[in-house]
Design a protein around this motif. Structure first.
Motif, PDB file in Angstrom:
ATOM      1  N   LEU A 181      17.368  21.664  -8.623  1.00 37.28           N
ATOM      2  CA  LEU A 181      17.953  21.521  -9.750  1.00 37.28           C
ATOM      3  C   LEU A 181      17.161  22.257 -11.022  1.00 37.28           C
ATOM      4  CD1 LEU A 181      19.825  18.038 -10.411  1.00 37.28           C
ATOM      5  CD2 LEU A 181      21.033  20.504  -9.843  1.00 37.28           C
ATOM      6  N   ASP A 182      15.883  22.337 -10.859  1.00 36.29           N
ATOM      7  CA  ASP A 182      15.016  22.804 -11.711  1.00 36.29           C
ATOM      8  C   ASP A 182      14.510  24.254 -11.629  1.00 36.29           C
ATOM      9  OD1 ASP A 182      14.788  20.597 -13.313  1.00 36.29           O
ATOM     10  OD2 ASP A 182      13.280  19.732 -12.011  1.00 36.29           O
ATOM     11  N   GLY A 183      15.142  24.943 -10.015  1.00 37.62           N
ATOM     12  CA  GLY A 183      15.063  26.261  -9.659  1.00 37.62           C
ATOM     13  C   GLY A 183      14.102  26.398  -8.529  1.00 37.62           C
ATOM     14  N   PRO A 184      13.952  27.686  -8.216  1.00 41.23           N
ATOM     15  CA  PRO A 184      13.295  27.464  -6.871  1.00 41.23           C
ATOM     16  C   PRO A 184      11.847  27.307  -6.738  1.00 41.23           C
ATOM     17  CG  PRO A 184      13.516  29.572  -7.889  1.00 41.23           C
ATOM     18  CD  PRO A 184      14.123  28.929  -8.790  1.00 41.23           C
ATOM     19  N   GLY A 185      11.531  27.179  -5.466  1.00 45.32           N
ATOM     20  CA  GLY A 185       9.866  26.856  -5.389  1.00 45.32           C
ATOM     21  C   GLY A 185       9.497  27.179  -3.985  1.00 45.32           C
ATOM     22  N   GLU A 186       8.240  27.115  -3.626  1.00 47.84           N
ATOM     23  CA  GLU A 186       7.735  27.573  -2.382  1.00 47.84           C
ATOM     24  C   GLU A 186       6.469  26.987  -1.980  1.00 47.84           C
ATOM     25  OE1 GLU A 186       8.019  31.926  -0.998  1.00 47.84           O
ATOM     26  OE2 GLU A 186       6.034  31.830  -1.545  1.00 47.84           O
ATOM     27  N   MET A 187       5.967  26.743  -0.970  1.00 51.91           N
ATOM     28  CA  MET A 187       4.757  25.992  -0.513  1.00 51.91           C
ATOM     29  C   MET A 187       4.552  26.520   0.856  1.00 51.91           C
ATOM     30  SD  MET A 187       5.670  21.992   0.569  1.00 51.91           S
ATOM     31  CE  MET A 187       6.659  21.826  -1.062  1.00 51.91           C
ATOM     32  N   PRO A 188       3.128  26.483   1.347  1.00 49.77           N
ATOM     33  CA  PRO A 188       2.878  26.782   2.785  1.00 49.77           C
ATOM     34  C   PRO A 188       3.412  25.748   3.597  1.00 49.77           C
ATOM     35  CG  PRO A 188       0.888  26.858   1.255  1.00 49.77           C
ATOM     36  CD  PRO A 188       2.092  26.396   0.439  1.00 49.77           C
ATOM     37  N   LEU A 189       3.801  26.187   4.789  1.00 49.09           N
ATOM     38  CA  LEU A 189       4.383  24.918   5.754  1.00 49.09           C
ATOM     39  C   LEU A 189       3.188  23.972   6.017  1.00 49.09           C
ATOM     40  CD1 LEU A 189       6.605  24.148   7.724  1.00 49.09           C
ATOM     41  CD2 LEU A 189       5.529  25.659   9.471  1.00 49.09           C
ATOM     42  N   THR A 190       2.128  24.252   6.041  1.00 45.68           N
ATOM     43  CA  THR A 190       0.863  23.428   6.206  1.00 45.68           C
ATOM     44  C   THR A 190       0.937  22.330   5.117  1.00 45.68           C
ATOM     45  OG1 THR A 190      -0.533  24.890   5.508  1.00 45.68           O
ATOM     46  CG2 THR A 190      -0.401  24.930   7.869  1.00 45.68           C
ATOM     47  N   ASP A 191       1.401  22.691   4.051  1.00 50.82           N
ATOM     48  CA  ASP A 191       1.412  21.632   2.737  1.00 50.82           C
ATOM     49  C   ASP A 191       2.672  20.936   2.763  1.00 50.82           C
ATOM     50  OD1 ASP A 191      -0.765  22.341   2.275  1.00 50.82           O
ATOM     51  OD2 ASP A 191      -0.288  23.723   0.371  1.00 50.82           O
ATOM     52  N   LEU A 192       3.753  21.238   3.684  1.00 51.52           N
ATOM     53  CA  LEU A 192       5.031  20.698   3.608  1.00 51.52           C
ATOM     54  C   LEU A 192       5.112  19.215   3.887  1.00 51.52           C
ATOM     55  CD1 LEU A 192       8.438  20.745   3.422  1.00 51.52           C
ATOM     56  CD2 LEU A 192       8.367  21.524   5.828  1.00 51.52           C
ATOM     57  N   TYR A 193       4.260  19.039   4.962  1.00 48.71           N
ATOM     58  CA  TYR A 193       4.158  17.638   5.773  1.00 48.71           C
ATOM     59  C   TYR A 193       2.974  16.839   4.996  1.00 48.71           C
ATOM     60  CZ  TYR A 193       7.060  20.171   9.454  1.00 48.71           C
ATOM     61  OH  TYR A 193       8.103  20.655   9.682  1.00 48.71           O
ATOM     62  N   LEU A 194       3.263  15.491   4.588  1.00 48.79           N
ATOM     63  CA  LEU A 194       2.264  14.703   4.005  1.00 48.79           C
ATOM     64  C   LEU A 194       1.620  13.963   4.891  1.00 48.79           C
ATOM     65  CD1 LEU A 194       4.648  13.087   1.170  1.00 48.79           C
ATOM     66  CD2 LEU A 194       2.839  15.104   0.802  1.00 48.79           C
ATOM     67  N   PRO A 195       0.004  13.712   4.713  1.00 46.39           N
ATOM     68  CA  PRO A 195      -0.802  12.797   5.782  1.00 46.39           C
ATOM     69  C   PRO A 195      -0.030  11.543   5.850  1.00 46.39           C
ATOM     70  CG  PRO A 195      -2.048  13.984   3.917  1.00 46.39           C
ATOM     71  CD  PRO A 195      -0.598  14.345   3.616  1.00 46.39           C
ATOM     72  N   VAL A 196      -0.270  10.948   6.891  1.00 41.97           N
ATOM     73  CA  VAL A 196       0.363   9.573   7.301  1.00 41.97           C
ATOM     74  C   VAL A 196      -0.287   8.737   6.182  1.00 41.97           C
ATOM     75  CG1 VAL A 196       0.705   8.107   8.902  1.00 41.97           C
ATOM     76  CG2 VAL A 196       0.810  10.188   9.695  1.00 41.97           C
ATOM     77  N   GLY A 197      -1.248   8.474   6.283  1.00 40.08           N
ATOM     78  CA  GLY A 197      -2.114   7.534   5.526  1.00 40.08           C
ATOM     79  C   GLY A 197      -1.271   6.271   5.653  1.00 40.08           C
ATOM     80  N   ASP A 198      -1.186   5.675   4.352  1.00 41.96           N
ATOM     81  CA  ASP A 198      -0.461   4.274   4.130  1.00 41.96           C
ATOM     82  C   ASP A 198       1.104   4.449   3.865  1.00 41.96           C
ATOM     83  OD1 ASP A 198      -2.953   3.107   4.688  1.00 41.96           O
ATOM     84  OD2 ASP A 198      -3.322   2.844   2.231  1.00 41.96           O
ATOM     85  N   THR A 199       1.431   5.743   3.775  1.00 45.59           N
ATOM     86  CA  THR A 199       2.752   5.703   3.292  1.00 45.59           C
ATOM     87  C   THR A 199       3.419   6.721   4.286  1.00 45.59           C
ATOM     88  OG1 THR A 199       2.184   7.606   1.897  1.00 45.59           O
ATOM     89  CG2 THR A 199       2.598   5.476   0.983  1.00 45.59           C
ATOM     90  N   PRO A 200       3.778   6.343   5.524  1.00 48.29           N
ATOM     91  CA  PRO A 200       4.459   7.195   6.567  1.00 48.29           C
ATOM     92  C   PRO A 200       5.799   7.419   6.214  1.00 48.29           C
ATOM     93  CG  PRO A 200       3.825   5.039   7.593  1.00 48.29           C
ATOM     94  CD  PRO A 200       3.066   5.087   6.106  1.00 48.29           C
ATOM     95  N   HIS A 201       6.500   6.576   5.460  1.00 48.44           N
ATOM     96  CA  HIS A 201       7.983   6.824   5.192  1.00 48.44           C
ATOM     97  C   HIS A 201       8.112   8.103   4.188  1.00 48.44           C
ATOM     98  CE1 HIS A 201       6.180   4.254   2.046  1.00 48.44           C
ATOM     99  NE2 HIS A 201       7.162   4.871   1.126  1.00 48.44           N
ATOM    100  N   THR A 204       7.634  14.483   3.756  1.00 48.40           N
ATOM    101  CA  THR A 204       7.341  15.749   3.080  1.00 48.40           C
ATOM    102  C   THR A 204       6.994  15.864   1.616  1.00 48.40           C
ATOM    103  OG1 THR A 204       9.658  16.442   2.225  1.00 48.40           O
ATOM    104  CG2 THR A 204       9.090  16.492   4.765  1.00 48.40           C
ATOM    105  N   ALA A 205       6.556  17.081   1.291  1.00 46.33           N
ATOM    106  CA  ALA A 205       5.977  17.191  -0.201  1.00 46.33           C
ATOM    107  C   ALA A 205       7.320  18.128  -0.928  1.00 46.33           C
ATOM    108  CB  ALA A 205       4.824  18.173  -0.466  1.00 46.33           C
ATOM    109  N   LEU A 206       8.365  18.068  -0.310  1.00 40.78           N
ATOM    110  CA  LEU A 206       9.586  18.839  -0.940  1.00 40.78           C
ATOM    111  C   LEU A 206      10.110  17.930  -2.329  1.00 40.78           C
ATOM    112  CD1 LEU A 206      11.873  19.659   2.036  1.00 40.78           C
ATOM    113  CD2 LEU A 206      10.780  21.269   0.460  1.00 40.78           C
ATOM    114  N   PRO A 207      10.100  18.427  -3.350  1.00 42.91           N
ATOM    115  CA  PRO A 207      10.747  17.637  -4.474  1.00 42.91           C
ATOM    116  C   PRO A 207      12.223  17.061  -4.131  1.00 42.91           C
ATOM    117  CG  PRO A 207      10.235  19.944  -5.270  1.00 42.91           C
ATOM    118  CD  PRO A 207      10.098  19.891  -3.779  1.00 42.91           C
ATOM    119  N   PRO A 208      12.191  15.737  -4.760  1.00 41.40           N
ATOM    120  CA  PRO A 208      13.679  15.068  -4.444  1.00 41.40           C
ATOM    121  C   PRO A 208      14.758  15.944  -4.649  1.00 41.40           C
ATOM    122  CG  PRO A 208      12.160  13.877  -5.956  1.00 41.40           C
ATOM    123  CD  PRO A 208      11.428  15.199  -5.820  1.00 41.40           C
ATOM    124  N   GLY A 209      15.858  16.060  -3.536  1.00 40.67           N
ATOM    125  CA  GLY A 209      17.042  16.779  -3.771  1.00 40.67           C
ATOM    126  C   GLY A 209      16.722  18.186  -3.363  1.00 40.67           C
ATOM    127  N   ALA A 210      15.526  18.712  -2.715  1.00 40.11           N
ATOM    128  CA  ALA A 210      15.358  19.978  -2.519  1.00 40.11           C
ATOM    129  C   ALA A 210      16.242  20.608  -1.457  1.00 40.11           C
ATOM    130  CB  ALA A 210      13.854  20.298  -2.531  1.00 40.11           C
TER     131      ALA A 210
END
Length: 330
Positions: A181-201, A204-210
């Protein structure tokens, strides 16, 4: 299956707007993963926003010699496109290694990147799973985990990402474009997936609703000499237990440039940068390829029943790199 509403998006902006109006909405592309998860009760959307008819179904060359791939391009069309086959053959091979012809005719690029793990504990809603119900536990750690992660996992989750396509895209520095809703964005595919860590749920790093609109592959001459190889438990229609996407540029017997990514070893397609560092500038021989594999797999932390993946991936890396060296040396 829980009842849901259905709306066909009129355009990209309209799709994002429809999703924003319903907290429990999901985008629907080919539906090859989402619909299965709805049947099993893992996904229970109140609204499906159909984006399959949006004008995001083209593959175009970019000004710098790369490719721009629309998010609703089907896997079949991607694999068969002449520019993909000629300039990024490992990508075409990876797509053809996945699923069946019927599924490839339905599945889309955007959906492929966002597909969920096939971990049996994730799809069994009768039991705990930190990815599905945060804080409930990960039965796979002490249970069935023969095809689970050996790299980058945590005690909270050891599931692997199932994509073949994503492995090849990761090797070639793909970038993911999206609309919000705030406009377009872009990121490297390697940054799309978040590390598992303590929050596997949180996957992705996509903004909500992207909404993913397209994937861009920058020009990569090295990719013209590339391979994708997948090891699986049956000859077809099976997810990988290990896979490699690789490309080599060799001159005067030495590696001038290397690309390497691994699949079915982590919660996301794994870029093998430690191995690439060993390869670059070194003699293009078996000893170098083995050293590169060892450098990458030094970080492996297998579980009791998936330790076989370490020698499997070592052998797979060496085999693919050797094949590239023998075919591309000049």
């Amino acid at each position: 299956m829980k009842e849901f509403d259905y709306r066909r998006a009129p355009d990209v902006t309209g799709a994002v707007g429809l999703l924003a109006g319903e907290p429990e909405a999901r985008f629907l592309g080919g539906g090859t993963n989402l619909v299965d998860l709805m049947k099993s009760g893992v996904e229970r959307p109140a609204l499906l926003v159909d984006v399959s008819e949006l004008p995001l179904d083209r593959i175009e060359s970019t000004a710098d010699g790369g490719l721009r791939i629309g998010a609703t391009v089907t896997n079949s069309d991607l694999a068969a496109h002449p520019d993909v086959r000629r300039r990024f053959p490992a990508l075409s091979q990876a797509v053809l290694a996945g699923a069946s012809g019927q599924l490839r005719n339905m599945a889309t690029v955007g959906g492929n990147l966002l597909q969920r793990t096939r971990c049996g504990y994730f799809t069994d809603v009768s039991g705990p799973c930190n990815k599905r119900v945060p804080g409930s536990g990960c039965p796979a750690v002490d249970g069935e985990h023969h095809n689970h992660a050996i790299l980058g996992a945590s005690g909270r989750c050891v599931a692997v990402h199932p994509s073949d396509m994503g492995v090849a895209l990761t090797a070639f520095d793909a970038r993911v474009a999206y609309e919000t809703l705030d406009g377009p964005g872009e990121m490297p595919l390697t940054d799309l997936y978040l590390p598992v860590g303590d929050t596997p749920h949180r996957e992705t790093a996509l903004p909500p609703g992207a909404l993913i609109t397209h994937v861009t592959l920058p020009a990569a001459p090295v990719a013209a000499e590339s391979r994708y190889r997948k090891v699986r438990e049956r000859a077809s229609y099976a997810f990988a237990i290990g896979s490699v996407a690789a490309a080599l540029d060799i001159g005067d017997g030495h590696v001038r440039e290397a690309r390497l990514a691994l699949g079915a070893v982590a919660s996301h397609p794994w870029r093998a940068r430690a191995a690439e560092a060993v390869l670059t500038g070194a003699p293009a021989v078996g000893a170098t390829f083995a050293a590169a594999a060892d450098a990458e797999l030094a970080a492996a932390r297998p579980l009791p029943d998936n330790g076989y993946k370490v020698p499997l991936m070592r052998n797979l890396i060496v085999s693919v790199l050797t094949e590239l060296a023998e075919g591309g040396a000049r």
